[in-house]
Design a protein around this motif. Structure first.
Motif, PDB file in Angstrom:
ATOM      1  N   UNK A 196     -72.409  -7.280  39.658  1.00 56.79           N
ATOM      2  CA  UNK A 196     -70.957  -7.114  39.592  1.00 56.79           C
ATOM      3  C   UNK A 196     -70.351  -7.180  40.996  1.00 56.79           C
ATOM      4  N   UNK A 197     -69.124  -7.672  41.072  1.00 57.74           N
ATOM      5  CA  UNK A 197     -68.439  -7.751  42.357  1.00 57.74           C
ATOM      6  C   UNK A 197     -66.937  -7.569  42.131  1.00 57.74           C
ATOM      7  N   UNK A 198     -66.300  -6.885  43.064  1.00 59.28           N
ATOM      8  CA  UNK A 198     -64.849  -6.635  42.984  1.00 59.28           C
ATOM      9  C   UNK A 198     -64.183  -7.189  44.239  1.00 59.28           C
ATOM     10  N   UNK A 199     -63.154  -7.981  44.044  1.00 61.90           N
ATOM     11  CA  UNK A 199     -62.335  -8.504  45.140  1.00 61.90           C
ATOM     12  C   UNK A 199     -60.931  -7.933  44.968  1.00 61.90           C
ATOM     13  N   UNK A 200     -60.427  -7.249  46.003  1.00 60.22           N
ATOM     14  CA  UNK A 200     -59.122  -6.582  45.911  1.00 60.22           C
ATOM     15  C   UNK A 200     -58.131  -7.178  46.899  1.00 60.22           C
ATOM     16  N   UNK A 201     -56.848  -7.067  46.548  1.00 59.09           N
ATOM     17  CA  UNK A 201     -55.780  -7.583  47.410  1.00 59.09           C
ATOM     18  C   UNK A 201     -54.556  -6.677  47.263  1.00 59.09           C
ATOM     19  N   UNK A 202     -54.078  -6.155  48.387  1.00 60.42           N
ATOM     20  CA  UNK A 202     -52.850  -5.358  48.387  1.00 60.42           C
ATOM     21  C   UNK A 202     -51.649  -6.283  48.549  1.00 60.42           C
ATOM     22  N   UNK A 203     -50.571  -5.974  47.825  1.00 61.48           N
ATOM     23  CA  UNK A 203     -49.378  -6.823  47.791  1.00 61.48           C
ATOM     24  C   UNK A 203     -48.135  -6.017  48.152  1.00 61.48           C
ATOM     25  N   UNK A 204     -47.084  -6.673  48.644  1.00 63.53           N
ATOM     26  CA  UNK A 204     -45.807  -5.976  48.875  1.00 63.53           C
ATOM     27  C   UNK A 204     -45.252  -5.415  47.568  1.00 63.53           C
ATOM     28  N   UNK A 205     -44.407  -4.414  47.662  1.00 63.48           N
ATOM     29  CA  UNK A 205     -43.855  -3.767  46.468  1.00 63.48           C
ATOM     30  C   UNK A 205     -43.176  -4.778  45.541  1.00 63.48           C
ATOM     31  N   UNK A 206     -43.430  -4.585  44.238  1.00 63.25           N
ATOM     32  CA  UNK A 206     -42.800  -5.396  43.181  1.00 63.25           C
ATOM     33  C   UNK A 206     -43.132  -6.892  43.296  1.00 63.25           C
ATOM     34  N   UNK A 207     -44.306  -7.203  43.806  1.00 58.51           N
ATOM     35  CA  UNK A 207     -44.734  -8.605  43.869  1.00 58.51           C
ATOM     36  C   UNK A 207     -45.200  -9.063  42.493  1.00 58.51           C
ATOM     37  N   UNK A 208     -44.778 -10.236  42.098  1.00 54.89           N
ATOM     38  CA  UNK A 208     -45.203 -10.789  40.820  1.00 54.89           C
ATOM     39  C   UNK A 208     -46.470 -11.620  41.021  1.00 54.89           C
TER      40      UNK A 208
ATOM     41  N   UNK B 248     -58.424 -14.893  44.603  1.00 57.46           N
ATOM     42  CA  UNK B 248     -59.454 -13.892  44.318  1.00 57.46           C
ATOM     43  C   UNK B 248     -60.744 -14.555  43.855  1.00 57.46           C
ATOM     44  N   UNK B 249     -60.600 -15.550  42.969  1.00 54.69           N
ATOM     45  CA  UNK B 249     -61.772 -16.256  42.455  1.00 54.69           C
ATOM     46  C   UNK B 249     -62.508 -16.986  43.572  1.00 54.69           C
ATOM     47  N   UNK B 250     -61.756 -17.631  44.464  1.00 55.41           N
ATOM     48  CA  UNK B 250     -62.371 -18.349  45.587  1.00 55.41           C
ATOM     49  C   UNK B 250     -63.090 -17.380  46.527  1.00 55.41           C
TER      50      UNK B 250
ATOM     51  N   UNK C  66     -51.079  -3.786  43.845  1.00 56.78           N
ATOM     52  CA  UNK C  66     -52.528  -3.872  44.074  1.00 56.78           C
ATOM     53  C   UNK C  66     -53.157  -4.703  42.955  1.00 56.78           C
ATOM     54  N   UNK C  67     -53.952  -5.691  43.357  1.00 54.89           N
ATOM     55  CA  UNK C  67     -54.598  -6.583  42.390  1.00 54.89           C
ATOM     56  C   UNK C  67     -56.089  -6.653  42.683  1.00 54.89           C
ATOM     57  N   UNK C  68     -56.879  -6.433  41.639  1.00 53.98           N
ATOM     58  CA  UNK C  68     -58.335  -6.504  41.775  1.00 53.98           C
ATOM     59  C   UNK C  68     -58.908  -7.479  40.761  1.00 53.98           C
ATOM     60  N   UNK C  69     -59.871  -8.258  41.211  1.00 48.84           N
ATOM     61  CA  UNK C  69     -60.604  -9.133  40.295  1.00 48.84           C
ATOM     62  C   UNK C  69     -62.002  -8.585  40.108  1.00 48.84           C
TER      63      UNK C  69
END
Length: 481
Positions: free
Chosen positions: A89-101, A110-112, A149-152
């Motif tokens: 298993x592997x988790x890739x995370x990315x923090x985003x500015x507030x209210x980012x779509x 994330x996949x790359x 916050x987005x995690x794959x």
């Protein structure tokens, strides 16, 4: 004979199997030819150990299929499996500015990033996307949702680099074109599991000669994949310890072995015949068989992730040649306490054939039939010239080694593995693309630097002074005129 057909090859530990079939308009598959060759001397636990012998065996299979089909074979579908396959298993995370779509580009990024993960001595051959965590919520499709916050979450399928290279080298040495490399356990799962089983949660257990493969599904997603280095041949070898040849032990296993026998039903006076002169006590035989099978079952159950112990509502599905042992469902039920056990003796696709190995429906052909079902490219070449030697393959140009269009990893469907040649071409293309991007970036930087130098020069003190003097001189001349 059919002018178009698909050819698939399974590299098993005991047998290498080649199969040719034609897909009909109604979705059924007509099997046209099957060829089997002994592979026990150069493939162990599903892994190639002798490249030269494996290449020769592949050549023999293609020749024999060509002879039966009376058509040249341009490419083949190949299944990858064996002991070196495992999942992490592997988790890739990315923090985003507030209210980012969340956009599709963010998901691809994330996949790359996950695809670029490096594992020591391991080749990342496939990825099963689990889900995405959008802030605190899990989603299968996150595009369009606002979050910070987005995690794959990914399940990466790995294989030892040395074994991956050896497999590719076999086909290069045999000069056999590969239509597609496919992860064999996924092809098998798609051909023997129902949608309901995949959705509600199940464990597919493929008991082969040297290995047992465990695939766990839940909500239609592959959650775990592992290959155990134990199979039905281990039972045969244990029986052979009763001072007999392995071929006699195999015959006894097929004739007498039972996965579960109640202790009260064992007759201590009964003996099984090895040959006309020798016998073995039935209790000793039963203990040896059940002892090894219990070890296999315990290892299978150990591979089920803790998170899914209570989620296997679809039960355990058994397949492969080793699943033919009498009362094997009872043995799995007793050791795992899972009541729902099903034997998958054949694939779910409609198969028509006059070939005994296919019609036996004993689970031994399920993987290669699954690979055949995955094929969608014609593998047939020209008709065979009856006046030439059918075995003069290189001179006749029976096989093709022309590479397909270079596909990036993101373009491949689940279970499809890029060949080493495709990976090299993709890396070269990526390198050329990066070099071009770097060249353009340097050119733009140089142009910006020249522009900034020009502006700086125009705004310099001496430049302004020179312009002032020039303007004053021009005005003086105008006044004199």
């Amino acid at each position: 004979m059919a002018k178009d057909f698909i050819v698939a090859i399974e590299l098993g530990s005991s047998k290498m199997t080649g199969i040719a079939g034609k897909k009909n308009l109604d979705g059924s598959i007509q099997v046209l030819a099957v060829v089997k060759e002994d592979s026990s001397s150069f493939i162990r636990k599903g892994v190639v150990y002798n490249i030269e012998k494996t290449a020769q065996c592949l050549t023999n299979i293609v020749k024999k299929l060509t002879t039966q089909l009376k058509m040249e074979i341009t490419q083949v579908y190949v299944g990858i499996g064996g002991q070196s396959i495992r999942s992490v298993r592997n988790i890739i995370a990315k923090d985003l500015p507030a209210d980012t779509q969340v956009t599709q580009d963010m998901v691809i990024e994330l996949m790359d990033s996950n695809r670029n993960m490096q594992y020591a001595d391991q080749e990342l051959i496939d990825v099963a996307v689990q889900e995405y965590k959008v802030d605190s919520q899990y989603q299968i499709e996150p595009v369009g949702i606002q979050c910070t916050h987005l995690e794959g979450n990914f399940l990466n399928i790995l294989q030892r680099k040395a074994f991956y290279k050896s497999l590719n080298a076999c086909f290069e040495n045999a000069e056999i074109g590969i239509a597609e490399l496919y992860l064999a356990p996924l092809a098998l799962a798609d051909s023997v599991l129902t949608e309901s089983e995949k959705r509600s949660g199940c464990a597919l257990v493929d008991i082969g000669a040297d290995t047992t493969t465990v695939s766990v599904y839940y909500k239609n997603i592959l959650r775990h994949l592992a290959v155990i280095p134990l199979g039905s041949n281990n039972i045969t070898k244990d029986i052979a310890s009763l001072q007999m040849e392995e071929q006699d032990a195999e015959k006894m296993k097929l004739k007498y072995a039972c996965a579960y026998t109640d202790n009260n039903e064992i007759d201590n006076n009964m003996k099984y015949s090895i040959d006309p002169e020798r016998q073995v006590e039935s209790r000793k035989f039963i203990e040896i068989v059940e002892g090894r099978l219990e070890e296999i079952i315990e290892n299978v159950w150990y591979q089920i992730p803790n998170d899914y112990y209570d989620k296997l509502l679809g039960g355990i599905i058994l397949t492969g040649g080793g699943s033919n042992m009498k009362d094997i469902e009872k043995a799995f039920r007793n050791h795992t306490h899972i009541d729902k056990i099903r034997l998958a003796k054949f694939v779910t696709q409609t198969i028509t054939s006059s070939i005994p190995e296919v019609n036996a429906k004993d689970g031994t052909m399920n993987t290669v039939l699954g690979l055949l079902a995955k094929g969608d490219q014609n593998c047939a070449g020209n008709s065979i010239d009856p006046n030439r030697d059918l075995f003069d393959m290189k001179q006749a140009g029976t096989v093709s080694t022309e590479p397909r269009r270079v596909r990036q990893a993101a373009e491949t469907e689940a279970g499809v593995i890029r060949t080493e040649r495709e990976k090299q071409l993709a890396e070269e293309e990526a390198r050329r693309k990066k070099e071009e991007e770097d060249r353009i970036a340097r050119q733009q930087a140089e142009e910006e630097a020249r522009e900034q130098a020009r502006i700086k020069k125009e705004n310099s003190f001496w430049n302004k002074a020179f312009k002032g003097i020039k303007k004053f001189g021009s005005k003086m001349i105008e006044d004199e005129e």
